[in-house]
Design a protein around this motif. Structure first.
Motif, PDB file in Angstrom:
ATOM      1  N   VAL A  70      -8.241   3.645   2.627  1.00 49.66           N
ATOM      2  CA  VAL A  70      -7.413   3.012   1.606  1.00 49.66           C
ATOM      3  C   VAL A  70      -8.304   2.689   0.420  1.00 49.66           C
ATOM      4  CG1 VAL A  70      -5.870   1.085   1.073  1.00 49.66           C
ATOM      5  CG2 VAL A  70      -6.026   1.926   3.420  1.00 49.66           C
ATOM      6  N   ALA A  71      -7.831   2.959  -0.793  1.00 50.00           N
ATOM      7  CA  ALA A  71      -8.563   2.533  -1.984  1.00 50.00           C
ATOM      8  C   ALA A  71      -7.864   1.309  -2.558  1.00 50.00           C
ATOM      9  CB  ALA A  71      -8.609   3.651  -3.014  1.00 50.00           C
ATOM     10  N   GLN A  84      -7.325   7.205 -12.012  1.00 54.75           N
ATOM     11  CA  GLN A  84      -7.939   6.822 -10.725  1.00 54.75           C
ATOM     12  C   GLN A  84      -7.091   7.363  -9.570  1.00 54.75           C
ATOM     13  OE1 GLN A  84      -7.910   2.577 -11.204  1.00 54.75           O
ATOM     14  NE2 GLN A  84      -9.784   2.543 -12.440  1.00 54.75           N
ATOM     15  N   GLN A  85      -5.797   7.229  -9.698  1.00 54.48           N
ATOM     16  CA  GLN A  85      -4.884   7.743  -8.671  1.00 54.48           C
ATOM     17  C   GLN A  85      -5.100   9.248  -8.471  1.00 54.48           C
ATOM     18  OE1 GLN A  85      -0.814   7.586  -9.858  1.00 54.48           O
ATOM     19  NE2 GLN A  85      -0.042   8.345  -7.905  1.00 54.48           N
ATOM     20  N   LYS A 102       0.892  -1.157   0.000  1.00 51.55           N
ATOM     21  CA  LYS A 102       0.000   0.000   0.000  1.00 51.55           C
ATOM     22  C   LYS A 102       0.929   1.205   0.000  1.00 51.55           C
ATOM     23  CE  LYS A 102      -2.994  -2.254   3.361  1.00 51.55           C
ATOM     24  NZ  LYS A 102      -3.728  -2.135   4.617  1.00 51.55           N
ATOM     25  N   VAL A 103       0.569   2.247  -0.723  1.00 51.02           N
ATOM     26  CA  VAL A 103       1.406   3.441  -0.744  1.00 51.02           C
ATOM     27  C   VAL A 103       0.593   4.654  -0.309  1.00 51.02           C
ATOM     28  CG1 VAL A 103       2.831   2.506  -2.619  1.00 51.02           C
ATOM     29  CG2 VAL A 103       0.909   4.011  -3.163  1.00 51.02           C
ATOM     30  N   SER A 104       1.285   5.658   0.205  1.00 47.66           N
ATOM     31  CA  SER A 104       0.592   6.897   0.568  1.00 47.66           C
ATOM     32  C   SER A 104       0.220   7.625  -0.727  1.00 47.66           C
ATOM     33  CB  SER A 104       1.493   7.771   1.439  1.00 47.66           C
ATOM     34  OG  SER A 104       2.687   8.063   0.753  1.00 47.66           O
ATOM     35  N   ASP A 141      -4.324   6.199   1.550  1.00 53.39           N
ATOM     36  CA  ASP A 141      -3.436   5.200   0.953  1.00 53.39           C
ATOM     37  C   ASP A 141      -4.071   4.575  -0.279  1.00 53.39           C
ATOM     38  OD1 ASP A 141      -1.698   5.696   2.984  1.00 53.39           O
ATOM     39  OD2 ASP A 141      -1.949   3.762   3.996  1.00 53.39           O
ATOM     40  N   LEU A 142      -3.208   4.126  -1.191  1.00 58.99           N
ATOM     41  CA  LEU A 142      -3.672   3.493  -2.415  1.00 58.99           C
ATOM     42  C   LEU A 142      -3.002   2.125  -2.555  1.00 58.99           C
ATOM     43  CD1 LEU A 142      -3.202   6.556  -4.826  1.00 58.99           C
ATOM     44  CD2 LEU A 142      -5.226   5.983  -3.461  1.00 58.99           C
TER      45      LEU A 142
END
Ligand code: C2E
Ligand code: CA
Ligand code: CA
Ligand code: CA
Length: 278
Positions: free
Chosen positions: A233-234, A242-243, A46-48, A253-254
């Motif tokens: 979180v997505a 989308q991002q 997961k990334v910020s 978070d993504l």
């Protein structure tokens, strides 16, 4: 007409038997798989949303089947649930995840790991005690472990979930509601549950570009979560568009193929290093 009905029934029966036979064979093999060490965890970062730093990983179980190749959880988790093996499989997953947290720790990689839970695990009498024992044995910080429970499971048995979440929260693990938006949780119920995170279901993320409704829902979920002090979180982020939308809507978070697919544990450190350098 009678003949046609008869043959379609025969077809139905043969079809059903094949499915059941296959499941029975699979559950027998799954018992052995546990002993033979054929299960493995893959980890998806997961990334910020802002800086795209890794904030943690989700553990996703795989089965390296001797003849069928690498099987995903959709094939064997339902079989494990149906044949009373989910407790054993689920416990193996938790132990493996905790062992991995400890191992990364020794490499100075301090990662949060999220583990998916099935409803049967939450209902187990000694579940929380076993989790606490595993955490203690591996010598990790309980806050590095997150459990993801789908919204529909949390709704199905609200009383039981509330109790289990309270006990899990007491031992210090983090809790997350998975596939959020697909169930019907009430605000008051969400507030009572001791969760720290909501994961927006992939179906909404997929529709972000094409549907104003999906955008409105995602925006509302993010506002709601933040108002309740929860992280969002997505999941299933596949495109830069989308991002962009999710980042603009302040999603925290993504997670998704745009950043990384689930990978074996030994690739995670290098991936983290790469994103630090970007
Ligand atoms: P989930 O918890 O919603 O996990 C996300 C699923 O979406 C994973 O599939 C992941 O590989 C996939 N995914 C991630 N990013 C993307 C993307 O950008 N696009 C698309 N199309 N898919 C993406 P996977 O690994 O096959 O897992 C499926 C489900 O199996 C999980 O859904 C979870 O509910 C369940 N599961 C996985 N591991 C476990 C486990 O250890 N225990 C239990 N009880 N269930 C598990
Ligand atoms: Ca999940
Ligand atoms: Ca999910
Ligand atoms: Ca989902």
């Amino acid at each position: 007409a009678k003949r046609a009905g008869g043959s379609s029934y025969a077809f139905f029966e043969a079809h059903m038997n094949a499915g059941v036979r296959e499941q029975i064979a699979l559950q027998r093999e799954l018992r052995l798989a546990l002993e033979r060490g054929e299960l493995a965890l893959h980890y998806q970062p997961k990334v910020s949303a802002g800086r795209q730093r890794m904030t943690g990983v989700e553990a996703l179980v795989r089965w390296q089947h001797p003849t069928r190749g690498l099987l995903g959880p959709a094939v064997f988790i339902p079989v494990a649930e149906r044949f009373g093996l989910i407790s054993a499989v689920g416990h193996w997953v938790i132990e493996q995840a905790c062992r991995q947290i400890a191992s990364w720790q020794r490499q100075d990689l301090h990662l949060r790991v999220a583990v998916n839970l099935s409803v049967h695990q939450l209902r187990q009498e000694d579940f929380v005690r076993r989790v606490a024992a595993t955490i203690a044995r591996e010598g990790i910080d309980a806050a590095q472990l997150t459990f993801e429970i789908t919204e529909s499971v949390a709704m199905e048995d609200a009383e039981g979930t509330l109790k289990a979440f309270e006990a899990l929260s007491d031992i210090g693990v983090q809790l997350s509601i998975d596939d959020f938006g697909t169930g019907y949780s009430s605000l008051s119920y969400l507030r009572q549950l001791q969760v720290g995170e909501l994961k927006i279901d992939r179906s909404f993320v997929q529709d972000l570009e094409s549907s104003a409704d999906a955008r409105a829902i995602v925006e509302a979920v993010i506002r709601l979560a933040h108002a309740l002090g929860l992280q969002v979180v997505a999941e299933g982020v596949e495109t830069a568009a989308q991002q962009d939308v999710l980042t603009r809507l302040q999603c925290d978070d993504l997670q998704g193929y745009l950043f990384a697919k689930p990978m074996p544990a030994e690739h995670v450190a290098a991936w983290a290093e790469d994103t630090r350098r970007r």
